[in-house]
Design a protein around this motif. Structure first.
Motif, PDB file in Angstrom:
ATOM      1  N   ASP A  31       4.148  -1.198  -1.299  1.00  0.00           N
ATOM      2  CA  ASP A  31       5.339  -1.770  -2.364  1.00  0.00           C
ATOM      3  C   ASP A  31       5.971  -2.681  -1.429  1.00  0.00           C
ATOM      4  O   ASP A  31       6.586  -3.147  -0.301  1.00  0.00           O
ATOM      5  CB  ASP A  31       6.643  -0.166  -2.093  1.00  0.00           C
ATOM      6  N   LYS A  32       6.212  -3.909  -2.119  1.00  0.00           N
ATOM      7  CA  LYS A  32       6.774  -5.573  -1.169  1.00  0.00           C
ATOM      8  C   LYS A  32       8.491  -5.265  -1.283  1.00  0.00           C
ATOM      9  O   LYS A  32       8.562  -5.503   0.092  1.00  0.00           O
ATOM     10  CB  LYS A  32       6.602  -6.124  -2.286  1.00  0.00           C
ATOM     11  N   LYS A  33       8.871  -4.033  -2.002  1.00  0.00           N
ATOM     12  CA  LYS A  33      10.852  -4.173  -1.972  1.00  0.00           C
ATOM     13  C   LYS A  33      11.066  -3.157  -0.891  1.00  0.00           C
ATOM     14  O   LYS A  33      11.502  -3.553   0.203  1.00  0.00           O
ATOM     15  CB  LYS A  33      11.631  -4.169  -3.309  1.00  0.00           C
ATOM     16  N   LEU A  34       9.492  -2.684  -0.820  1.00  0.00           N
ATOM     17  CA  LEU A  34      10.572  -1.467   0.740  1.00  0.00           C
ATOM     18  C   LEU A  34      10.147  -2.234   1.794  1.00  0.00           C
ATOM     19  O   LEU A  34       9.779  -0.521   2.384  1.00  0.00           O
ATOM     20  CB  LEU A  34      10.471   0.452   0.281  1.00  0.00           C
ATOM     21  N   ASN A  35       9.345  -2.518   1.598  1.00  0.00           N
ATOM     22  CA  ASN A  35       8.285  -3.231   2.802  1.00  0.00           C
ATOM     23  C   ASN A  35       6.772  -2.198   3.107  1.00  0.00           C
ATOM     24  O   ASN A  35       7.230  -1.384   4.576  1.00  0.00           O
ATOM     25  CB  ASN A  35       9.100  -3.530   3.761  1.00  0.00           C
ATOM     26  N   LEU A  36       6.281  -1.180   1.613  1.00  0.00           N
ATOM     27  CA  LEU A  36       5.612  -0.305   2.834  1.00  0.00           C
ATOM     28  C   LEU A  36       4.914  -0.520   2.397  1.00  0.00           C
ATOM     29  O   LEU A  36       4.366  -1.481   1.421  1.00  0.00           O
ATOM     30  CB  LEU A  36       5.807   1.834   1.487  1.00  0.00           C
ATOM     31  N   SER A  37       3.153   0.054   3.224  1.00  0.00           N
ATOM     32  CA  SER A  37       1.688  -0.601   2.964  1.00  0.00           C
ATOM     33  C   SER A  37       1.030   0.814   2.992  1.00  0.00           C
ATOM     34  O   SER A  37       1.176   1.512   4.906  1.00  0.00           O
ATOM     35  CB  SER A  37       1.451  -1.874   4.039  1.00  0.00           C
ATOM     36  N   GLU A  38      -0.173   1.774   3.015  1.00  0.00           N
ATOM     37  CA  GLU A  38      -0.491   2.499   3.494  1.00  0.00           C
ATOM     38  C   GLU A  38      -2.408   1.840   3.200  1.00  0.00           C
ATOM     39  O   GLU A  38      -2.181   1.916   1.529  1.00  0.00           O
ATOM     40  CB  GLU A  38       0.168   3.695   1.805  1.00  0.00           C
ATOM     41  N   GLU A  39      -2.816   2.864   3.758  1.00  0.00           N
ATOM     42  CA  GLU A  39      -4.317   2.190   3.601  1.00  0.00           C
ATOM     43  C   GLU A  39      -5.177   3.765   2.610  1.00  0.00           C
ATOM     44  O   GLU A  39      -4.656   5.006   3.626  1.00  0.00           O
ATOM     45  CB  GLU A  39      -5.505   2.018   4.688  1.00  0.00           C
ATOM     46  N   THR A  40      -5.664   3.918   1.663  1.00  0.00           N
ATOM     47  CA  THR A  40      -5.786   5.224   1.602  1.00  0.00           C
ATOM     48  C   THR A  40      -7.473   5.453   0.415  1.00  0.00           C
ATOM     49  O   THR A  40      -7.883   4.619   0.636  1.00  0.00           O
ATOM     50  CB  THR A  40      -4.674   6.143   0.159  1.00  0.00           C
ATOM     51  N   LYS A  96     -12.331   8.400 -15.916  1.00  0.00           N
ATOM     52  CA  LYS A  96     -12.606   7.388 -16.127  1.00  0.00           C
ATOM     53  C   LYS A  96     -12.422   6.055 -14.330  1.00  0.00           C
ATOM     54  O   LYS A  96     -11.486   6.640 -14.528  1.00  0.00           O
ATOM     55  CB  LYS A  96     -13.170   5.840 -16.888  1.00  0.00           C
ATOM     56  N   GLN A  97     -13.406   6.057 -13.297  1.00  0.00           N
ATOM     57  CA  GLN A  97     -12.380   5.681 -12.156  1.00  0.00           C
ATOM     58  C   GLN A  97     -12.892   4.295 -11.987  1.00  0.00           C
ATOM     59  O   GLN A  97     -14.069   3.270 -12.531  1.00  0.00           O
ATOM     60  CB  GLN A  97     -12.036   6.072 -11.373  1.00  0.00           C
ATOM     61  N   LEU A  98     -11.900   3.613 -10.995  1.00  0.00           N
ATOM     62  CA  LEU A  98     -12.975   2.074 -10.829  1.00  0.00           C
ATOM     63  C   LEU A  98     -13.511   2.332  -9.619  1.00  0.00           C
ATOM     64  O   LEU A  98     -13.377   2.999  -9.182  1.00  0.00           O
ATOM     65  CB  LEU A  98     -11.243   1.362  -9.499  1.00  0.00           C
ATOM     66  N   LYS A  99     -14.664   1.839  -9.962  1.00  0.00           N
ATOM     67  CA  LYS A  99     -16.050   1.692  -9.116  1.00  0.00           C
ATOM     68  C   LYS A  99     -15.790   1.752  -7.800  1.00  0.00           C
ATOM     69  O   LYS A  99     -16.379   2.108  -6.844  1.00  0.00           O
ATOM     70  CB  LYS A  99     -16.958   0.792  -9.509  1.00  0.00           C
ATOM     71  N   ASN A 100     -14.788  -0.060  -7.336  1.00  0.00           N
ATOM     72  CA  ASN A 100     -14.587   0.249  -6.427  1.00  0.00           C
ATOM     73  C   ASN A 100     -13.252   0.166  -5.576  1.00  0.00           C
ATOM     74  O   ASN A 100     -12.813   0.827  -6.399  1.00  0.00           O
ATOM     75  CB  ASN A 100     -15.395  -1.646  -5.652  1.00  0.00           C
ATOM     76  N   GLY A 101     -13.413  -0.827  -4.478  1.00  0.00           N
ATOM     77  CA  GLY A 101     -11.338  -0.410  -4.039  1.00  0.00           C
ATOM     78  C   GLY A 101     -10.700  -1.859  -4.047  1.00  0.00           C
ATOM     79  O   GLY A 101     -11.652  -2.553  -5.649  1.00  0.00           O
ATOM     80  N   PHE A 102      -9.612  -1.212  -4.427  1.00  0.00           N
ATOM     81  CA  PHE A 102      -8.684  -2.176  -4.949  1.00  0.00           C
ATOM     82  C   PHE A 102      -7.054  -2.206  -3.925  1.00  0.00           C
ATOM     83  O   PHE A 102      -6.631  -1.346  -3.488  1.00  0.00           O
ATOM     84  CB  PHE A 102      -7.807  -2.014  -6.284  1.00  0.00           C
ATOM     85  N   THR A 103      -6.594  -3.287  -4.254  1.00  0.00           N
ATOM     86  CA  THR A 103      -5.198  -3.230  -3.641  1.00  0.00           C
ATOM     87  C   THR A 103      -3.733  -2.972  -4.752  1.00  0.00           C
ATOM     88  O   THR A 103      -4.397  -3.570  -5.916  1.00  0.00           O
ATOM     89  CB  THR A 103      -5.059  -4.028  -3.058  1.00  0.00           C
ATOM     90  N   LEU A 104      -3.289  -2.216  -4.523  1.00  0.00           N
ATOM     91  CA  LEU A 104      -2.008  -1.862  -6.025  1.00  0.00           C
ATOM     92  C   LEU A 104      -0.676  -2.484  -5.147  1.00  0.00           C
ATOM     93  O   LEU A 104      -0.308  -1.621  -4.148  1.00  0.00           O
ATOM     94  CB  LEU A 104      -2.061  -0.230  -6.638  1.00  0.00           C
ATOM     95  N   THR A 105      -0.116  -3.061  -5.896  1.00  0.00           N
ATOM     96  CA  THR A 105       1.269  -3.497  -5.420  1.00  0.00           C
ATOM     97  C   THR A 105       2.685  -3.978  -5.856  1.00  0.00           C
ATOM     98  O   THR A 105       1.974  -4.001  -7.609  1.00  0.00           O
ATOM     99  CB  THR A 105       1.180  -5.697  -5.454  1.00  0.00           C
ATOM    100  N   ILE A 106       3.102  -3.011  -5.633  1.00  0.00           N
ATOM    101  CA  ILE A 106       4.693  -2.759  -6.401  1.00  0.00           C
ATOM    102  C   ILE A 106       4.920  -3.871  -6.352  1.00  0.00           C
ATOM    103  O   ILE A 106       5.755  -4.133  -5.154  1.00  0.00           O
ATOM    104  CB  ILE A 106       5.194  -1.799  -6.695  1.00  0.00           C
ATOM    105  N   ASP A 107       5.976  -4.831  -7.416  1.00  0.00           N
ATOM    106  CA  ASP A 107       7.619  -4.777  -7.281  1.00  0.00           C
ATOM    107  C   ASP A 107       8.625  -5.011  -7.763  1.00  0.00           C
ATOM    108  O   ASP A 107       8.015  -5.293  -9.114  1.00  0.00           O
ATOM    109  CB  ASP A 107       6.947  -6.675  -7.002  1.00  0.00           C
ATOM    110  N   SER A 108       9.249  -4.788  -7.808  1.00  0.00           N
ATOM    111  CA  SER A 108      10.199  -3.525  -8.408  1.00  0.00           C
ATOM    112  C   SER A 108      12.017  -4.467  -8.511  1.00  0.00           C
ATOM    113  O   SER A 108      12.473  -4.746  -7.051  1.00  0.00           O
ATOM    114  CB  SER A 108      10.635  -2.251  -8.329  1.00  0.00           C
TER     115      SER A 108
END
Lengths: 363, 363
Positions: free
Chosen positions: A51-60, A112-124
């Motif tokens: 989350d760009k605005k909250l400056n949060l980042s997490e790997e899962t 159905k799901q994505l086969k590989n990993g991904f980065t999801l970025t929120i900007d609000s």
């Protein structure tokens, strides 16, 4: 592999707050402030949420997110039995917990799901807890971005329905109106007929531009009371003064209906009259603080129209005030004197849309 | 080449007749009587339209149908300006004229047409002009059969919308409720908020079978008055007795809402009570003939519930009466004494569906 960005608008209640609790209609409008979600597929299995605005980042990982969602679903079942909001504490604990649930609920719906990993970025641009529909917008944008990344059609009816399921983890028993308006954009008519029937109707016309561009939203300060407390306050009013309250309900239904017609017709004089009438009615039931009343009176005196939009607040701030003036500087001048933040918005913005679908450049 | 048969149900108004004209909700239900349309593609260019029940048959061509539709569209524009039903005389002149318009409106929507000729056969259990939604059913079934024959997806939202366009040629300014209920089936909630906003909400649950199967419809005879005349009669009542009429509107809204909840819950006692309450309210505004009142009183005395469904009629017949009894023979016995035709129906039948898609056997 492509990086995909979608965006969705926030929303306001244009008319019908409080009366909507009693089976009367509410008119909602999408606003210019938007929330973006970008998904960038990767070649490994890492899933990174930012989350760009909250400056949060997490790997899962998928497994971790599935465990969280199973827990959230169990909690939601308990909420549905006992109606105690504390059961949703886990789902509501952090924004990224909510996003994890949103991801898994979307995959579960599509099977159905994505086969590989991904980065999801929120900007609000949407403040949370301000009545602008941020949690609905986040659910719609997350589902929308995943849908596009999965290569599935961006069917707004389907996405709105998945997002409604997701929003239950945040609000327990949400109306579905916020997920619908942020997904479809424009204007939306909502009515809770009975607990098992909430009718949601996207409006099939846009507010004429000459009107749509003259709105401005004013932060009058976070109310001291929660929305739940304001709803309770109105309930007490309805019990003390049933005749007055019945008239309030009937009047607000009429104002909402006439407002939609006036917006359709581009009838500025009537739109202004009805916004002010809605405000008078809300003041009568005691949901507008004196500070907000003073501000609104000044806007009206300067030739504009204004009303609170949302649950209001009686003690201190009344949340967001919606104002209309052909010359918006008149309103910003008044707000500057009160040291209140404003933002102009065209009402009825576009709903969920793809902003960018770029092939990822390799360096 | 395949022959394709689709069918759609008829409909009744379960609750909300007359009050629906004044912005209150109506609850509609699909019934067991159905209308079928079969399309059999041929190798030549001949287009043959057949109505089995009316024993009509006509050979036509795309060009002829296009000419008819252009004329009908021109007429409809005039109607939309002057609101005089006489402009629709041509579109309403014969059933097969209406079918021709339905075919061309469907092709026009999809921008696609069948390459060769075809035979279109209508077979219907729905009496026309009885309030069972026959013209909506015909539009939905024709569009549905053409959609399937064109190999396009049977998207009910799309088909309902095309059929609504078609029904305008028959009724000028139809609500869209009849095309929606015959297309989606089940139950449907309808409310005209204002002239530019009619909300249509298919209900997402079925009436429990133990209740759904105990309904019976009774023909009390064609009313002497048209629906338009009955609506006008109610308008006069509302002007003469505004306070009583306001109470009627509020009561019927409440009855409709409670009825939907009771149907959802399978609460037979309440369903019966509400059907009878709806009837009492309708009798108060003078839309039920004495004959129908007598019949309904006898059904109630025998432990059942009953109400008119539709516009009613004050002078002679009151159209169709909806009755409920756990033991339907009690009702048929009463009706036999009155020499009235009845038909049992499960309420909430399935909407548009494909009955058969058979390869044509060559002899």
């Amino acid at each position: 592999m492509k990086s995909i960005t979608v965006s969705v608008p926030g929303k306001i209640i244009l008319m019908g707050e409080h009366s909507v609790v009693y089976g009367k209609p509410a008119l909602l409008a999408a606003i210019d402030k938007r929330l973006q979600v970008t998904i960038t597929p990767t070649n490994d299995n890492k899933i990174v949420l930012i989350d760009k605005k909250l400056n949060l980042s997490e790997e899962t990982s998928i497994n971790q997110m599935v465990v969280s969602t199973q827990k959230a679903r169990k909690n939601l079942k308990q909420f549905e039995q006992d109606n105690q909001i504390k059961y949703l504490d886990f789902s509501r604990s952090t924004e990224l917990t909510y996003v994890k649930i949103a991801i898994i609920e979307t995959f579960a719906f599509y099977r159905k799901q994505l086969k590989n990993g991904f980065t999801l970025t929120i900007d609000s641009d949407l403040e949370t807890g301000s009545g602008l529909g941020s949690s609905a917008a986040l659910a719609v944008a997350t589902t929308g971005a995943l849908t596009a990344t999965l290569g599935l059609p961006l069917d707004k009816t389907v996405i709105s329905s998945i997002a409604h399921t997701i929003e239950k983890h945040m609000h327990g028993n949400p109306s579905g109106a916020d997920t619908a308006i942020t997904c479809f954009g424009g204007l939306l008519w909502y009515r809770k007929e009975i607990s098992i029937l909430k009718t949601i109707t996207p409006i099939n016309f846009a507010i004429p531009k000459k009107l749509a561009q003259n709105f401005i939203l004013i932060h009058t300060g976070k109310p001291a009371e929660s929305t739940g407390e304001m709803v309770h306050k109105v309930k007490l009013f309805s019990q003390k003064k049933p005749a007055l309250f019945t008239k309030f309900l009937k009047d607000q239904e009429e104002v909402s209906r006439q407002l939609l017609t006036a917006l359709h017709d581009g009838d500025e004089v009537t739109v202004k009259k009805l916004i002010n009438q809605g405000e008078i009615n809300l003041e009568k039931i005691g949901v507008v603080s004196l500070t907000a009343q003073t501000l609104i009176a000044q806007i009206q005196k300067a030739g504009g129209a204004a009303k609170i939009c949302g649950g209001g607040g009686a003690k201190k701030g009344s949340g967001i005030v919606l104002a209309y003036h052909k010359d918006k500087t008149k309103i910003t001048e008044i707000c500057q004197k009160h040291k209140l933040a404003t933002f102009t918005t065209t009402l009825g913005s576009e709903g969920l849309r793809i902003e960018r679908a770029n092939p990822i450049t390799k360096h």
